[in-house]
Design a protein around this motif. Structure first.
Motif, PDB file in Angstrom:
ATOM      1  N   ASP A  87       0.855  -1.185   0.000  1.00 61.69           N
ATOM      2  CA  ASP A  87       0.000   0.000   0.000  1.00 61.69           C
ATOM      3  C   ASP A  87       0.895   1.240   0.000  1.00 61.69           C
ATOM      4  OD1 ASP A  87      -1.915   1.949   0.312  1.00 61.69           O
ATOM      5  OD2 ASP A  87      -2.924   0.967   1.984  1.00 61.69           O
ATOM      6  N   LEU A  88       0.784   2.044  -1.036  1.00 56.90           N
ATOM      7  CA  LEU A  88       1.622   3.235  -1.195  1.00 56.90           C
ATOM      8  C   LEU A  88       0.929   4.522  -0.740  1.00 56.90           C
ATOM      9  CD1 LEU A  88       3.138   2.457  -4.718  1.00 56.90           C
ATOM     10  CD2 LEU A  88       4.213   2.134  -2.484  1.00 56.90           C
ATOM     11  N   HIS A  89      -0.281   4.418  -0.190  1.00 57.34           N
ATOM     12  CA  HIS A  89      -0.999   5.619   0.254  1.00 57.34           C
ATOM     13  C   HIS A  89      -0.137   6.451   1.196  1.00 57.34           C
ATOM     14  CE1 HIS A  89      -4.889   3.638  -0.905  1.00 57.34           C
ATOM     15  NE2 HIS A  89      -5.059   4.863  -1.350  1.00 57.34           N
ATOM     16  N   GLY A  90      -0.080   7.729   0.950  1.00 61.42           N
ATOM     17  CA  GLY A  90       0.626   8.654   1.831  1.00 61.42           C
ATOM     18  C   GLY A  90       2.122   8.741   1.590  1.00 61.42           C
ATOM     19  N   ARG A 116      -0.381  -7.480  -5.402  1.00 60.22           N
ATOM     20  CA  ARG A 116      -1.234  -6.317  -5.607  1.00 60.22           C
ATOM     21  C   ARG A 116      -0.510  -5.091  -5.067  1.00 60.22           C
ATOM     22  NH1 ARG A 116      -5.279  -7.465  -2.361  1.00 60.22           N
ATOM     23  NH2 ARG A 116      -6.311  -8.746  -3.897  1.00 60.22           N
ATOM     24  N   ILE A 117      -0.531  -4.032  -5.842  1.00 56.08           N
ATOM     25  CA  ILE A 117       0.052  -2.759  -5.418  1.00 56.08           C
ATOM     26  C   ILE A 117      -1.077  -1.742  -5.377  1.00 56.08           C
ATOM     27  CG2 ILE A 117       1.707  -0.943  -5.974  1.00 56.08           C
ATOM     28  CD1 ILE A 117       3.269  -3.168  -7.516  1.00 56.08           C
ATOM     29  N   ILE A 118      -1.295  -1.170  -4.212  1.00 53.33           N
ATOM     30  CA  ILE A 118      -2.343  -0.165  -4.035  1.00 53.33           C
ATOM     31  C   ILE A 118      -1.681   1.203  -4.127  1.00 53.33           C
ATOM     32  CG2 ILE A 118      -4.112   0.724  -2.480  1.00 53.33           C
ATOM     33  CD1 ILE A 118      -4.093  -2.129  -1.187  1.00 53.33           C
ATOM     34  N   HIS A 119      -2.033   1.937  -5.171  1.00 56.38           N
ATOM     35  CA  HIS A 119      -1.433   3.250  -5.395  1.00 56.38           C
ATOM     36  C   HIS A 119      -2.431   4.373  -5.140  1.00 56.38           C
ATOM     37  CE1 HIS A 119      -3.583   2.927  -9.180  1.00 56.38           C
ATOM     38  NE2 HIS A 119      -2.920   1.810  -9.435  1.00 56.38           N
ATOM     39  N   GLY A 120      -3.692   4.059  -5.037  1.00 56.28           N
ATOM     40  CA  GLY A 120      -4.721   5.072  -4.831  1.00 56.28           C
ATOM     41  C   GLY A 120      -5.174   5.646  -6.164  1.00 56.28           C
ATOM     42  N   LYS A 121      -6.304   6.329  -6.130  1.00 55.42           N
ATOM     43  CA  LYS A 121      -6.856   6.885  -7.367  1.00 55.42           C
ATOM     44  C   LYS A 121      -6.253   8.236  -7.700  1.00 55.42           C
ATOM     45  CE  LYS A 121     -10.878   4.146  -7.224  1.00 55.42           C
ATOM     46  NZ  LYS A 121     -11.988   3.768  -7.984  1.00 55.42           N
ATOM     47  N   GLY A 122      -5.679   8.894  -6.711  1.00 59.43           N
ATOM     48  CA  GLY A 122      -5.012  10.157  -6.975  1.00 59.43           C
ATOM     49  C   GLY A 122      -5.940  11.334  -7.105  1.00 59.43           C
ATOM     50  N   PRO A 130      -2.743  11.880 -10.673  1.00 52.54           N
ATOM     51  CA  PRO A 130      -2.421  10.772  -9.759  1.00 52.54           C
ATOM     52  C   PRO A 130      -0.936  10.402  -9.889  1.00 52.54           C
ATOM     53  CG  PRO A 130      -3.657   9.964 -11.635  1.00 52.54           C
ATOM     54  CD  PRO A 130      -3.586  11.447 -11.778  1.00 52.54           C
ATOM     55  N   VAL A 131      -0.106  11.000  -9.057  1.00 54.32           N
ATOM     56  CA  VAL A 131       1.343  10.869  -9.163  1.00 54.32           C
ATOM     57  C   VAL A 131       1.803   9.434  -8.928  1.00 54.32           C
ATOM     58  CG1 VAL A 131       3.545  11.670  -8.223  1.00 54.32           C
ATOM     59  CG2 VAL A 131       1.640  13.257  -8.441  1.00 54.32           C
ATOM     60  N   LEU A 132       1.312   8.802  -7.865  1.00 55.94           N
ATOM     61  CA  LEU A 132       1.753   7.448  -7.546  1.00 55.94           C
ATOM     62  C   LEU A 132       1.304   6.448  -8.607  1.00 55.94           C
ATOM     63  CD1 LEU A 132       1.253   7.322  -3.676  1.00 55.94           C
ATOM     64  CD2 LEU A 132       3.328   7.795  -4.975  1.00 55.94           C
ATOM     65  N   LYS A 133       0.122   6.647  -9.140  1.00 57.30           N
ATOM     66  CA  LYS A 133      -0.387   5.763 -10.189  1.00 57.30           C
ATOM     67  C   LYS A 133       0.527   5.823 -11.409  1.00 57.30           C
ATOM     68  CE  LYS A 133      -4.640   4.754 -12.673  1.00 57.30           C
ATOM     69  NZ  LYS A 133      -6.065   5.018 -12.681  1.00 57.30           N
ATOM     70  N   ASN A 134       0.927   7.018 -11.804  1.00 63.54           N
ATOM     71  CA  ASN A 134       1.826   7.187 -12.942  1.00 63.54           C
ATOM     72  C   ASN A 134       3.210   6.601 -12.649  1.00 63.54           C
ATOM     73  OD1 ASN A 134       0.551   8.750 -15.264  1.00 63.54           O
ATOM     74  ND2 ASN A 134      -0.138   9.905 -13.482  1.00 63.54           N
ATOM     75  N   LEU A 135       3.687   6.772 -11.427  1.00 64.65           N
ATOM     76  CA  LEU A 135       4.978   6.217 -11.035  1.00 64.65           C
ATOM     77  C   LEU A 135       4.957   4.689 -11.135  1.00 64.65           C
ATOM     78  CD1 LEU A 135       7.831   6.603  -9.641  1.00 64.65           C
ATOM     79  CD2 LEU A 135       6.599   6.066  -7.545  1.00 64.65           C
ATOM     80  N   VAL A 162      -3.385  -2.266  -8.615  1.00 59.07           N
ATOM     81  CA  VAL A 162      -2.967  -2.994  -9.808  1.00 59.07           C
ATOM     82  C   VAL A 162      -2.501  -4.395  -9.404  1.00 59.07           C
ATOM     83  CG1 VAL A 162      -0.590  -2.086  -9.758  1.00 59.07           C
ATOM     84  CG2 VAL A 162      -1.545  -2.845 -11.893  1.00 59.07           C
ATOM     85  N   LEU A 163      -2.930  -5.401 -10.192  1.00 58.91           N
ATOM     86  CA  LEU A 163      -2.464  -6.776 -10.014  1.00 58.91           C
ATOM     87  C   LEU A 163      -1.268  -6.979 -10.920  1.00 58.91           C
ATOM     88  CD1 LEU A 163      -5.835  -8.751  -9.994  1.00 58.91           C
ATOM     89  CD2 LEU A 163      -4.389  -8.186  -8.043  1.00 58.91           C
ATOM     90  N   VAL A 164      -0.211  -7.573 -10.384  1.00 63.34           N
ATOM     91  CA  VAL A 164       1.050  -7.723 -11.109  1.00 63.34           C
ATOM     92  C   VAL A 164       1.444  -9.192 -11.167  1.00 63.34           C
ATOM     93  CG1 VAL A 164       3.484  -7.043 -11.177  1.00 63.34           C
ATOM     94  CG2 VAL A 164       1.786  -5.471 -10.240  1.00 63.34           C
ATOM     95  N   LEU A 165       1.721  -9.686 -12.384  1.00 61.15           N
ATOM     96  CA  LEU A 165       2.238 -11.040 -12.567  1.00 61.15           C
ATOM     97  C   LEU A 165       3.753 -10.961 -12.661  1.00 61.15           C
ATOM     98  CD1 LEU A 165       0.035 -12.987 -15.150  1.00 61.15           C
ATOM     99  CD2 LEU A 165       0.292 -13.394 -12.718  1.00 61.15           C
TER     100      LEU A 165
END
Length: 169
Positions: A87-90, A116-122, A130-135, A162-165
């Motif tokens: 979780d990358l929130h904050g 799963r990586i939680i970046h938030g909707k931004g 949405p900075v984290l989403k783009n990162l 996002v789900l990551v394989l």
């Protein structure tokens, strides 16, 4: 020769001893590897701004050519269970980058297949990007150890996760 031996007298050999300790040699420095790493980081940072930015509701989606389409479809539908999540929130951009690199490295070390990586909707009050989403999108696309990723289904976070394989070692 006999005169010399008589003058010297009986000879007593010295005991064999180990060589005196030496200073340890300095470790070799991989200058070219350091140079390549610095160049790659600068290219990465340039790449963050080169591509068009994603909006809050945009879907993240990427698939390597080697991954079968059927497997990617399963990922899109959320048929893979995430074995771990981050979780990358904050987090700031620098913190998120560091956390994401470490998380992927540990996922590979534990031989995980899907995370799963939680970046938030931004979404912000000021209408910012949405900075984290783009990162996350840029970083995952550049890694060779990522097979595919896709925004999670609504029940698992929607466009805020996002789900990551991951590729096997």
């Amino acid at each position: 020769a006999t005169l010399f031996r008589e003058a010297v007298g009986p000879v007593k050999p010295l005991p064999e001893s180990a060589l005196p300790p030496r200073k340890p040699r300095p470790r070799p420095v991989a200058r070219m590897a350091e140079h390549d790493e610095i160049e790659a980081r600068s290219e990465f940072k340039r790449g963050l701004y080169d591509l068009s930015a994603l909006e809050a509701g945009d879907t993240l989606s990427y698939r390597r050519d080697t991954l079968p389409t059927a497997v990617f479809q399963r990922l899109k539908r959320g048929r893979f269970s995430a074995q771990e999540e981050l979780d990358l929130h904050g987090a700031t951009v620098a913190q998120a980058e560091s956390m994401l690199r470490l998380f992927i490295a540990e996922a590979h070390a534990h031989e995980l297949g899907c995370v799963r990586i939680i970046h938030g909707k931004g979404r912000r009050d000021d209408g910012g990007m949405p900075v984290l989403k783009n990162l996350v999108d840029r970083m995952l696309r550049q890694r060779a150890d990522i097979l595919a990723f896709h925004s999670a289904p609504a029940a698992q976070g929607g466009t805020g996760a996002v789900l990551v394989l991951l590729a096997r070692r």
